[in-house]
Write a protein that holds these residues in place. Structure first.
Motif, mmCIF file in Angstrom:
data_model
loop_
_atom_site.group_PDB
_atom_site.id
_atom_site.type_symbol
_atom_site.label_atom_id
_atom_site.label_comp_id
_atom_site.label_asym_id
_atom_site.label_seq_id
_atom_site.Cartn_x
_atom_site.Cartn_y
_atom_site.Cartn_z
ATOM 1 N N GLN A 29 0.645 -0.932 -0.256
ATOM 2 C CA GLN A 29 0.159 -0.468 0.106
ATOM 3 C C GLN A 29 1.116 1.075 0.580
ATOM 4 N N VAL A 30 1.801 1.491 0.453
ATOM 5 C CA VAL A 30 3.221 2.362 0.081
ATOM 6 C C VAL A 30 4.051 1.469 0.275
ATOM 7 N N GLY A 31 5.090 2.589 -0.733
ATOM 8 C CA GLY A 31 6.646 2.157 -1.217
ATOM 9 C C GLY A 31 6.403 2.892 -2.600
ATOM 10 N N SER A 32 7.149 3.509 -2.365
ATOM 11 C CA SER A 32 8.507 4.138 -3.757
ATOM 12 C C SER A 32 9.092 3.265 -4.941
ATOM 13 N N ALA A 33 8.615 3.177 -5.543
ATOM 14 C CA ALA A 33 9.531 2.684 -7.259
ATOM 15 C C ALA A 33 11.140 2.278 -6.988
ATOM 16 N N PRO A 34 11.640 1.990 -7.634
ATOM 17 C CA PRO A 34 11.066 0.255 -7.840
ATOM 18 C C PRO A 34 10.569 -0.666 -6.496
#
Length: 124
Positions: A29-34
């Motif tokens: 639900q949360v997290g910057s790519a990659p």
């Protein structure tokens, strides 16, 4: 950083029959790519990627599955573990197969007797 990794289907215990196709999906639900994903079965890594395609399962696929989501934020590496999913694969009942085959055989014999009786009646 990554957070709230989940597996779908999301039930903590998932029961399927041997031969059923099973695919598990991991998402965050949360997290910057990659964001990268790996899969654990009973604590051991078994695959990488957001999907775990087990195919047509057998009893040997039973176990506790968890996905690990990872990303890099600056120099820090962050991990999020999903809740565990207990997958139980039940063997297909041998007696169910036998019962179906016996039922089909009896139906065939009944139809055969009806045809023979009809032919006998017709020739009288």
């Amino acid at each position: 950083p990554v957070a709230n990794a989940t597996i779908s289907p999301g039930a903590p215990a998932h029961q399927v029959r041997a031969g059923d196709p099973v695919t598990l999906r991991c998402s965050v639900q949360v997290g910057s790519a990659p964001v990268t994903f790996s899969w654990l079965r009973d604590g051991q890594e078994v695959a990488r990627g957001p999907l775990l395609e087990l195919g047509h399962v057998d009893v040997g696929h039973s176990g506790t599955y968890q996905c690990v989501a990872t990303n890099q934020l600056g120099r820090a590496r962050h991990r999020a573990l999903s809740p565990e999913l207990a997958l139980e694969v039940t063997p297909q009942g041998h007696w169910n197969t036998v019962a179906v085959n016996v039922g089909r055989t009896l139906l065939f014999l009944l139809l055969l007797l009806a045809v023979v009786g009809g032919c006998h009646w017709w020739h009288r």
